[in-house]
Design an enzyme around this catalytic site. Structure first.
Site, PDB file in Angstrom:
ATOM      1  N   LYS A 112       0.815  -1.218   0.000  1.00 14.62           N
ATOM      2  CA  LYS A 112       0.000   0.000   0.000  1.00 14.62           C
ATOM      3  C   LYS A 112       0.849   1.269   0.000  1.00 14.62           C
ATOM      4  O   LYS A 112       0.394   2.325  -0.419  1.00 14.62           O
ATOM      5  CB  LYS A 112      -0.968  -0.021   1.175  1.00 14.62           C
ATOM      6  CG  LYS A 112      -2.009  -1.116   0.997  1.00 14.62           C
ATOM      7  CD  LYS A 112      -3.120  -1.080   2.032  1.00 14.62           C
ATOM      8  CE  LYS A 112      -4.227  -2.043   1.683  1.00 14.62           C
ATOM      9  NZ  LYS A 112      -3.834  -3.464   1.756  1.00 14.62           N
TER      10      LYS A 112
HETATM   11  C1  LIG Z   1      -4.415  -4.529   1.050  1.00 14.04           C
HETATM   12  C2  LIG Z   1      -3.641  -5.787   0.910  1.00 14.04           C
HETATM   13  C3  LIG Z   1      -4.000  -6.781  -0.021  1.00 14.04           C
HETATM   14  C4  LIG Z   1      -5.244  -6.676  -0.896  1.00 14.04           C
HETATM   15  O1  LIG Z   1      -5.139  -5.694  -1.893  1.00 14.04           O
HETATM   16  P1  LIG Z   1      -6.462  -5.171  -2.649  1.00 14.04           P
HETATM   17  O2  LIG Z   1      -6.022  -4.073  -3.512  1.00 14.04           O
HETATM   18  O3  LIG Z   1      -7.408  -4.718  -1.560  1.00 14.04           O
HETATM   19  O4  LIG Z   1      -7.018  -6.322  -3.411  1.00 14.04           O
HETATM   20  C5  LIG Z   1      -3.201  -7.905  -0.121  1.00 14.04           C
HETATM   21  N1  LIG Z   1      -2.115  -8.061   0.671  1.00 14.04           N
HETATM   22  C6  LIG Z   1      -1.735  -7.144   1.569  1.00 14.04           C
HETATM   23  C7  LIG Z   1      -0.537  -7.391   2.416  1.00 14.04           C
HETATM   24  C8  LIG Z   1      -2.480  -5.964   1.715  1.00 14.04           C
HETATM   25  O5  LIG Z   1      -2.097  -5.048   2.620  1.00 14.04           O
END
Ligand SMILES: *Cc1c(COP(=O)(O)O)cnc(C)c1O
Length: 462
Positions: A112
């Site tokens: 993120k």
């Molecule tokens: C947020 C997250 C996801 C999922 O990503 P999306 O874009 O919501 O599908 C997968 N793995 C981790 C470690 C995350 O923080």
């Protein structure tokens, strides 16, 4: 570039307004009216670019005239200066034609950061120019909160309030939020669960009068700027593995469908992608959609991959809008149906989705097996989310003579419990820059599970 709502009933907006808006006024999500597209020759000509240069090439058309080119370049450079790897998102080989794309070299060790570092700097730039201050409010069960805080910690025009359920996030996750000490950062530990926190955020967006005129901005994955930032690393990975001359396959640990939707966009923009694998944990609404045309809510399961514990996927609507050739009326109807029952599409739309997507659901036991096996064969330690991606890739790969890239969405040190269950005797070490995380000062406020209390606290601290 113009942005339109997936439900066809809200005004089209320019980039700057999309950046500062959450949901569209008709309840839909904003998407570009038209995507830029590139020939293979054009994409091939980007092969020698750094991550930052590539990001500029790919993202500039989305931003358009909103930000002068030199300023936008500077924003990109600042955003990725906080990453601890010169490649920003490096590739690691873990098997024959099997790769992971490490997206966790940012400040909070999860993918993120790639989007939220950029979002924070974009917001700050735009707000400074408008001479406006905003409030960011979000609920987190772990990853989003810390990534948003890191993204905005130096933004003078943003106050950020992050609600987390008191005593219900891991120590690493809490400390990643609460040890960022700055006057504009407010960590609120709510004596309730994650859903209580999320409900308070929703209610606050619905009635913002308590903020004395300032507006609330959303940083969850419905924010378009986050999606666009994530398209870059698909191109980056392909260019390092012989693309665009040969096709790529990607497997994506999926929750809210933001990350994998960015891959879908990259393909529409011209990147030859043969397959996108939707990898889910037991919360498998997307797998049920693709395998049985049954997009239906079910009980939330708590798993070893908590960042993928979702009941519905907010960005799925963007995907449907595209499958339905931008027919907002149909999407409005489908989402209306989904309020009271399952969402079912007709067969030709499902077939269209299956041309590009495959899906696979992985439970906790298989997750641990995959962490163990991968460590045994290549001494590479997967985090539980990435392990789900790797397992789903192995189960569904279409052409094993082409590269299969799993997006590594978190560093294993963030999820020591799963790694221990997979048979490692020691906790995975935190990266060097975080070694002292457990010695750092923490700052947060514990509040009752009550909206008025939270609102009053926010008002007093603005
Ligand atoms: C947020 C997250 C996801 C999922 O990503 P999306 O874009 O919501 O599908 C997968 N793995 C981790 C470690 C995350 O923080």
């Amino acid at each position: 570039m113009k942005y339109i709502s997936t439900r066809g009933d809200a005004p089209a907006l320019e980039f700057e307004d999309v950046l500062l808006t959450g949901l569209a006024s008709d309840g839909g999500l904003y998407v570009p009216e038209q995507l830029p597209t590139y020939s293979r020759e054009e994409i091939a000509s980007w092969a020698g670019l750094s991550y930052q240069e590539l990001a500029f090439k790919i993202l500039q058309p989305f931003v358009g005239d909103a930000i002068p080119a030199d300023d936008f370049r500077a924003i990109i450079d600042k955003s990725y200066a906080s990453f601890r790897h010169v490649g920003i998102t490096p590739l690691v080989q873990i098997g024959h034609n099997e790769w992971v794309l490490e997206l966790f070299h940012g400040p909070t060790l999860a993918f993120k950061d790639v989007a939220l570092q950029l979002l924070g700097h974009l917001l700050d730039y735009v707000l400074e120019r408008r001479n406006e201050k905003v409030v960011i409010m979000g609920a987190t069960s772990g990853d989003t909160g810390s990534a948003a805080i890191e993204g905005c910690r130096r933004c003078k025009n943003i106050d950020i309030f992050i609600l987390h359920p008191h005593n219900r996030v891991s120590d690493v996750q809490r400390r990643q939020m609460t040890t960022v000490i700055s006057d504009n950062i407010h960590n609120l530990a709510i004596e309730g669960n994650f859903d209580d926190c999320q409900q308070m955020v929703k209610d606050s967006f619905a009635d913002q009068s308590f903020l004395g005129g300032k507006r609330l901005v959303a940083v969850n994955s419905i924010n378009w700027a986050r999606i666009m930032a994530q398209t870059v690393y698909y191109f980056y990975a392909a260019l390092h593995l012989g693309g665009p001359q040969r096709e790529m396959q990607f497997s994506v640990p999926t929750g809210n469908f933001g990350d994998i939707f960015a891959g879908y966009l990259a393909r529409k923009m011209g990147l030859p992608i043969k397959q996108l694998v939707i990898a889910t944990n037991k919360n498998d609404i997307l797998h049920r959609f693709l395998s049985r045309n049954l997009y239906e809510r079910s009980k939330l399961e708590h798993t070893l991959s908590p960042s993928m514990d979702i009941m519905v996927s907010s960005n799925f609507e963007r995907m449907l809008f595209d499958l339905y050739d931008h027919d907002g009326e149909s999407i409005k109807q489908l989402m209306e149906d989904f309020k009271t029952g399952p969402l079912v599409v007709d067969n030709n739309h499902l077939e269209k989705a299956r041309e590009i997507y495959d899906s696979f659901a992985v439970d906790d036991e298989l997750t641990c097996d995959t962490i163990r096996e991968t460590f045994e064969t290549s001494e590479y330690l997967l985090d539980p989310h990435t392990a789900i991606g790797v397992k789903a890739a192995r189960e569904t790969v279409r052409d094993s003579s082409l590269p299969m890239v799993t997006l590594a969405t978190a560093h294993p040190a963030k999820f020591p419990e799963a790694v221990k269950k997979a048979g490692q005797d020691e906790d995975p070490a935190l990266p060097y820059h975080m070694k002292d995380l457990f010695e750092r000062e923490e700052r947060y406020t514990v509040l009752a599970n009550d909206l008025e209390t939270v609102k009053a606290h926010m008002r007093d601290n603005l």
